[in-house]
Design an enzyme around this catalytic site. Structure first.
Site, short mmCIF file in Angstrom:
data_model
loop_
_atom_site.label_atom_id
_atom_site.label_comp_id
_atom_site.label_asym_id
_atom_site.label_seq_id
_atom_site.Cartn_x
_atom_site.Cartn_y
_atom_site.Cartn_z
N TRP A 161 0.82 -1.08 -0.07
CA TRP A 161 0.21 0.00 -0.13
C TRP A 161 0.78 1.29 0.03
O TRP A 161 0.49 2.13 -0.64
CB TRP A 161 -0.94 -0.06 1.14
CG TRP A 161 -1.97 -1.29 1.11
CD1 TRP A 161 -1.96 -2.25 1.83
CD2 TRP A 161 -2.81 -1.57 0.12
NE1 TRP A 161 -2.83 -3.08 1.47
CE2 TRP A 161 -3.51 -2.69 0.40
CE3 TRP A 161 -3.53 -0.79 -1.06
CZ2 TRP A 161 -4.56 -3.04 -0.44
CZ3 TRP A 161 -4.44 -1.21 -1.68
CH2 TRP A 161 -4.82 -2.45 -1.36
N ASP A 178 -0.85 7.15 6.15
CA ASP A 178 -2.13 6.17 5.93
C ASP A 178 -2.18 5.29 7.13
O ASP A 178 -1.40 4.60 7.33
CB ASP A 178 -1.82 5.18 4.59
CG ASP A 178 -2.70 4.19 4.40
OD1 ASP A 178 -3.95 4.37 4.96
OD2 ASP A 178 -2.55 3.51 3.38
N LYS A 202 -12.14 -1.06 7.97
CA LYS A 202 -11.44 -1.99 8.91
C LYS A 202 -11.66 -1.82 10.54
O LYS A 202 -12.36 -2.53 10.75
CB LYS A 202 -9.86 -2.02 8.58
CG LYS A 202 -9.51 -2.15 7.15
CD LYS A 202 -7.98 -1.70 6.72
CE LYS A 202 -7.84 -1.79 5.35
NZ LYS A 202 -8.03 -3.11 4.69
N1 PMP Z 1 -3.74 1.54 2.60
C1 PMP Z 1 -3.99 0.26 3.42
C2 PMP Z 1 -2.95 0.45 4.67
C3 PMP Z 1 -4.66 -0.59 3.38
O1 PMP Z 1 -4.93 -1.73 3.90
C4 PMP Z 1 -5.73 -0.57 2.00
C5 PMP Z 1 -6.61 -1.80 1.62
N2 PMP Z 1 -6.53 -2.95 2.33
C6 PMP Z 1 -5.59 0.47 1.24
C7 PMP Z 1 -4.90 1.61 1.62
C8 PMP Z 1 -6.64 0.66 0.03
O2 PMP Z 1 -7.81 0.98 0.42
P1 PMP Z 1 -8.92 0.95 -0.22
O3 PMP Z 1 -9.45 -0.14 -0.67
O4 PMP Z 1 -9.95 1.81 0.67
O5 PMP Z 1 -8.76 2.03 -1.42
#
Ligand code: PMP
Length: 361
Positions: free
Chosen positions: A103, A173, A197
């Site tokens: 991510w 993030d 989450k």
């Molecule tokens: N950042 C992190 C740390 C994540 O775990 C995730 C999704 N699992 C995301 C970003 C992406 O998130 P989204 O699916 O809401 O775009």
């Protein structure tokens, strides 16, 4: 209705049963409105109250200082990956990223499309098994911001402390750890998280941003992607993800009633410690992340044998312990134990792990 399972999914993931039941009770008639929140105008009085309370309670839970805006937006954390450079690469146009997982890498790649993004450190070659330590002098001194991923959902690592950027704006993030442990918001210029989450249903992202960083986007930035659009309009420039905000607000109320983030942190530390202690003491399982950087939310472990890992996941499922498979790109196992995972679920998982070890050693 069938029995509820213990759902260890990394997200969307478990929500508190109390919140789900209450929302179900009010599905046809929310507090005498004669309709559900899903059917309600976002400009109506009841919804105004819902969004105002949600923001106020989130501020209370995280201790968000007055000089920060709290924004509710759509598009997932992935859209925020783009919003960050579009709003914050506003000086030198440079931003430094620390790569601690997939991510983090995606956030970096998005910024690299839009400006001069630099990956200053990465633990990729070591399979993201630790959080690289970066000295303040390693950042470009004229960078507009430094970006980190606080908790790495796929690999199961997290920052043990706020890194020192030498005064540069820190952006993080926190999708998979927000509200799980106490954080000092004032150390960050911007904190963002997808909701699915630790907060509520997918479809909502939360952005907490220092007011002085709002209003810096170029004229050419699309209206929706400009932080100022949401800040100036109380997150109601257009139709907000109303249902998600409602459920998030109910989760916030419940967390406050349970003693807030401090109380959750104690429980989360206990749940994670139980699992890691068991894994570290076992002969079958290992946790690949170095001890000091281990996540409280995503507990990653392997047996070292892919077939045995698969057997583990399928036998656990048969016992009502579901979604224990690791991310599709790395395999192994991952137990995501967000706030809504009861301690009993962790105890059941450890009981199963013991039995599985005895049967397969
Ligand atoms: N950042 C992190 C740390 C994540 O775990 C995730 C999704 N699992 C995301 C970003 C992406 O998130 P989204 O699916 O809401 O775009």
């Amino acid at each position: 209705m069938g029995d509820r399972v213990y759902n260890f999914s990394a997200g969307p993931s478990m929500l508190p049963v109390e919140v789900l039941k209450d929302a179900a009770d009010k599905m046809l008639d929310y507090d005498g409105a004669g309709m559900s929140v899903m059917e309600m105008s976002h400009r109506s009085k009841p919804f105004e109250k819902i969004i105002e309370e949600a923001e106020a309670n989130l501020r209370l839970l995280l201790g968000v200082p007055e000089d920060y805006d709290v924004l509710f937006v759509q598009g997932g954390a992935t859209l925020v990956f783009a919003m960050i450079p579009l709003n914050l690469m506003a000086g030198s146009g440079k931003a430094d990223y620390i790569i601690t997982g997939q991510w983090a890498e995606k956030a970096y790649q998005e910024a690299a499309k839009l400006g001069d993004a630099k990956a200053v450190a990465s633990s990729k070659e070591q399979k993201f098994s630790f959080i690289p330590k970066v000295a303040p002098g390693e950042f470009r001194q004229d960078a507009d911001y430094v970006h980190i991923t606080w908790n790495n959902t796929i690999y199961g690592s997290k920052y043990p402390a706020v890194p020192d950027t030498g005064g540069l704006t820190l952006v993080t993030d926190m999708s998979s750890s927000i509200l799980s442990e106490k954080i000092d918001v004032s150390k960050f210029g911007c904190i963002y998280a997808g909701a699915q989450k630790n907060i509520g249903p997918a479809g909502l992202s939360i952005i907490i941003v220092k007011k002085e960083l709002v209003g810096r986007a170029k004229e050419s930035v699309p209206t929706y992607l400009d932080f100022k659009t949401h800040a100036d309009n109380g997150s109601m420039y257009n139709t907000p993800p109303a249902w998600c905000i409602y459920i998030a607000g109910e989760v916030f109320k419940l967390l406050l009633a349970r003693g807030g983030v401090e109380a959750m942190e104690q429980i989360n530390k206990r749940k994670a410690a139980k699992l890691y202690d068991f894994i570290d003491g076992s002969k079958l399982y290992t946790a690949p992340v170095v001890k000091e950087d281990r996540s409280l939310m995503n507990i990653v472990f392997v047996t070292g044998d892919d077939e045995l890992d698969k057997k583990f996941v399928s036998e656990a499922k048969a016992e009502g312990l579901v979604q224990l498979n690791g991310h599709r790109t790395i395999g192994g196992m991952r137990a995501s134990v967000y706030n809504a995972m009861p301690e009993e679920g962790v105890d059941k998982l450890i009981g199963f792990m013991k039995r599985f070890e005895a049967e397969n050693a």
